[in-house]
Design an enzyme around this catalytic site. Structure first.
Site, short mmCIF file in Angstrom:
data_model
loop_
_atom_site.label_atom_id
_atom_site.label_comp_id
_atom_site.label_asym_id
_atom_site.label_seq_id
_atom_site.Cartn_x
_atom_site.Cartn_y
_atom_site.Cartn_z
N TRP A 187 12.16 -5.27 -2.18
CA TRP A 187 10.77 -4.85 -1.18
C TRP A 187 11.30 -5.21 0.03
O TRP A 187 11.75 -6.44 0.38
CB TRP A 187 9.56 -5.63 -1.50
N ASP B 89 9.32 -5.75 3.25
CA ASP B 89 8.01 -5.94 3.30
C ASP B 89 7.67 -6.55 4.87
O ASP B 89 6.82 -6.46 5.04
CB ASP B 89 7.40 -6.65 2.38
N TYR C 20 7.67 -0.68 2.82
CA TYR C 20 6.67 -1.57 3.02
C TYR C 20 6.21 -2.33 4.14
O TYR C 20 6.28 -3.49 4.24
CB TYR C 20 6.14 -2.34 1.42
N ARG D 262 -1.43 -2.66 7.30
CA ARG D 262 -1.05 -2.59 5.83
C ARG D 262 -2.15 -3.08 5.01
O ARG D 262 -2.67 -4.15 5.54
CB ARG D 262 0.38 -3.37 5.66
N ASP D 263 -2.31 -2.76 3.95
CA ASP D 263 -3.44 -3.12 2.92
C ASP D 263 -4.75 -3.13 3.40
O ASP D 263 -5.70 -4.01 3.36
CB ASP D 263 -2.81 -4.42 2.33
N SER E 114 -2.25 -8.69 1.02
CA SER E 114 -0.87 -8.19 1.60
C SER E 114 -1.01 -7.60 3.11
O SER E 114 -0.26 -6.68 3.29
CB SER E 114 -0.25 -6.99 0.76
N ASP F 64 0.07 1.81 -1.94
CA ASP F 64 -1.35 1.68 -1.68
C ASP F 64 -1.89 2.45 -0.46
O ASP F 64 -2.99 2.73 -0.29
CB ASP F 64 -1.79 0.19 -1.54
N HIS G 275 -2.75 4.73 -9.25
CA HIS G 275 -2.67 4.52 -10.89
C HIS G 275 -3.97 5.35 -11.15
O HIS G 275 -4.84 5.70 -10.67
CB HIS G 275 -2.48 3.28 -11.17
N TRP H 53 -7.48 4.57 -10.14
CA TRP H 53 -7.53 4.81 -8.78
C TRP H 53 -7.80 6.32 -8.31
O TRP H 53 -8.81 6.85 -8.26
CB TRP H 53 -6.51 4.25 -8.07
N TRP I 219 -6.77 -6.42 -9.61
CA TRP I 219 -5.40 -6.26 -9.02
C TRP I 219 -4.62 -7.49 -9.00
O TRP I 219 -3.22 -7.42 -8.93
CB TRP I 219 -5.26 -5.05 -8.06
N LYS J 129 7.31 -4.01 -9.17
CA LYS J 129 6.78 -5.24 -8.39
C LYS J 129 7.74 -6.30 -9.30
O LYS J 129 7.87 -6.37 -10.44
CB LYS J 129 5.51 -5.49 -9.26
N GLU K 39 6.51 -12.85 -8.58
CA GLU K 39 6.12 -12.97 -6.95
C GLU K 39 4.58 -12.56 -7.07
O GLU K 39 4.14 -11.72 -7.86
CB GLU K 39 6.91 -11.93 -6.25
N ASP L 146 0.54 -11.63 -6.17
CA ASP L 146 -0.15 -10.52 -5.51
C ASP L 146 -0.91 -11.14 -4.40
O ASP L 146 -1.18 -10.25 -3.59
CB ASP L 146 -1.00 -9.83 -6.49
C1 BGC Z 1 3.58 -8.72 -0.87
C2 BGC Z 1 4.91 -8.38 -0.49
C3 BGC Z 1 5.76 -8.48 -1.33
C4 BGC Z 1 5.55 -7.74 -2.66
C5 BGC Z 1 6.35 -8.11 -3.64
C6 BGC Z 1 3.15 -7.77 -2.11
O1 BGC Z 1 1.94 -7.82 -2.76
O2 BGC Z 1 2.58 -8.31 0.09
O3 BGC Z 1 5.08 -9.31 0.46
O4 BGC Z 1 7.09 -8.16 -0.82
O5 BGC Z 1 4.17 -7.76 -3.12
O6 BGC Z 1 6.26 -9.01 -4.32
#
Ligand code: BGC
Length: 392
Positions: free
Chosen positions: A86, A88, A114, A119-120, A126, A165, A210, A213, A313, A341, A345, A347
């Site tokens: 990512w 991001d 991303y 964003r989000d 996020s 998203d 998905h 959604w 989610w 994903k 890491e 969410d």
């Molecule tokens: C986060 C990102 C991250 C990505 C992958 C997203 O929910 O906002 O910062 O890189 O997940 O883990």
């Protein structure tokens, strides 16, 4: 070329495939030395998946903390499974070029674009670094530098998931002020990304949420229109293959009856799993003038029946690593199962006092404690390993 090879060589062993390369990786040609390629059709069926070093390092650090030798051995295998990387933030662009230099010529690297302004917009976990009025910054300091780097590696096959998203939020969350504010930057930003990243060695898939959604009967057509509009606005780029679904999601690819088939509102949704979502959505994309192939994130969908509601989610408790990346999907609408994903890491944070705390991350079915989105959650990772299906 074999028709089914989207899997790392190491990971392919679990299927019984004997695909050991004849030349050790360190001696294979890579990066800028690879001769230019032009991708068409299903790129995942033509190249092995690349397991990036960023995620491998996270996994290796996690393995060191595991004392149970069986669990540690299983966890260590995750480092070899091709998982998307990512980008991001603008700062993250720095990891791209060193990574591309290491990709062998016969592997495809997965990247996630991303960093849209605002964003989000329908959640908080996020929220990104750019505010909704910073589309110029998105163009010049995010997309342009990425395009510049990619242009130097014409021999490395790349698969891009474009802005998870974003467009789905415009379809279903248009009543929120934050999504209204972000709408024009999302539309412009996604189109700009598609236009600028349309290199011959790249394939792109726009995020399509998905089945729970955009899969609702009333969302299918507006969803397909919104996504196809972005594609057309970008000038119908040749390297857009279709859409990515279930990114960072939890839905089964195939489950009959579906996980939420007994919910009160089930009658309004025929996309009860991702396979049926693809079956319904793909022809609508095509009718709206865009290619309709799917890639589906199966990274964390091994265990079903965990969510109280379909829309939950955040860090779903009890989850496990799902089906390994492969182009052997058994479905002509679906180019590949992918791990988008990076499992482990987070969410979103469960810390109620954090700026980006989102109440979904505090729900009873969300794993707690959980750190900020994108940062490592050791306990969660170990759970994914333990619950992996197929086992690691
Ligand atoms: C986060 C990102 C991250 C990505 C992958 C997203 O929910 O906002 O910062 O890189 O997940 O883990």
């Amino acid at each position: 070329m074999k028709s089914v090879i989207y899997a790392a060589t190491a990971a392919a062993a679990f299927t019984g495939a004997l695909a050991a390369p004849s030349t050790p990786k360190s001696k294979r040609q890579m990066g800028a030395d690879c001769s230019a390629v032009s991708l068409s059709g299903n790129a995942f069926a033509q190249y092995e998946g690349y397991a990036n070093s960023y995620y491998a390092a996270e996994v290796e650090a996690a393995v060191e903390q595991i004392s149970d030798p069986d669990l540690a051995a299983a966890a260590a295998r995750v480092a070899d499974i091709p998982t998307f990387m990512w980008l991001d933030t603008r700062a993250k662009i720095d990891i791209l070029e060193p990574e591309l230099q290491m990709v062998p010529c016969d592997e495809i690297i997965g990247l996630v674009i991303y960093d849209l302004p605002g964003r989000d917009c329908a959640a908080k976990a996020s929220n990104g670094e750019l505010s909704y009025d910073q589309i110029d910054v998105y163009r010049s300091e995010y997309i342009d530098p990425i395009a510049e780097i990619i242009s130097r590696y014409p021999g490395i096959p790349m698969a891009l998931v474009i802005e998870p998203d974003s467009l789905p939020n415009l379809v279903t969350n248009a009543d929120l002020q934050t999504c209204q504010d972000s709408a024009s930057a999302y539309r412009e930003g996604v189109a700009y990304a598609l236009e600028q990243l349309n290199f011959d060695n790249v394939v792109m898939y726009l995020d399509a949420g998905h089945g729970g959604w955009l899969g609702w009967d009333d969302n299918l057509e507006p969803g397909a229109q919104e996504i196809a509009d972005a594609y057309q606005r970008a000038g119908s780029p040749s390297q857009v293959m279709g859409v990515a679904s279930n990114v960072a999601g939890w839905n089964a690819f195939s489950m009959n009856p579906g996980e939420f088939a007994n919910a009160d509102d089930a009658q309004w949704n025929s996309a009860q799993d991702e396979q049926r979502y693809a079956e319904l959505f793909s022809p609508l994309l095509e009718q709206n003038g865009m290619p309709g192939q799917f890639i589906v994130d199966t990274g964390r969908n091994a265990v079903q029946g965990l969510r109280d509601e379909w829309g939950d989610w955040c860090n779903v408790d009890g989850a496990g690593f799902g089906v390994r990346p492969t182009s052997d999907t058994g479905d002509s609408n679906v180019d590949a199962f992918v791990w988008v994903k990076p499992g482990g890491e987070s969410d979103g944070t469960s810390d109620t006092s954090a700026d980006r705390y989102d109440s979904y991350c505090g729900k009873p079915d969300a794993f707690k404690p959980s750190p900020e989105a994108g940062t490592w959650n050791q306990e969660y990772f170990e759970m994914l390993v333990r619950n992996a299906d197929p086992p690691l």
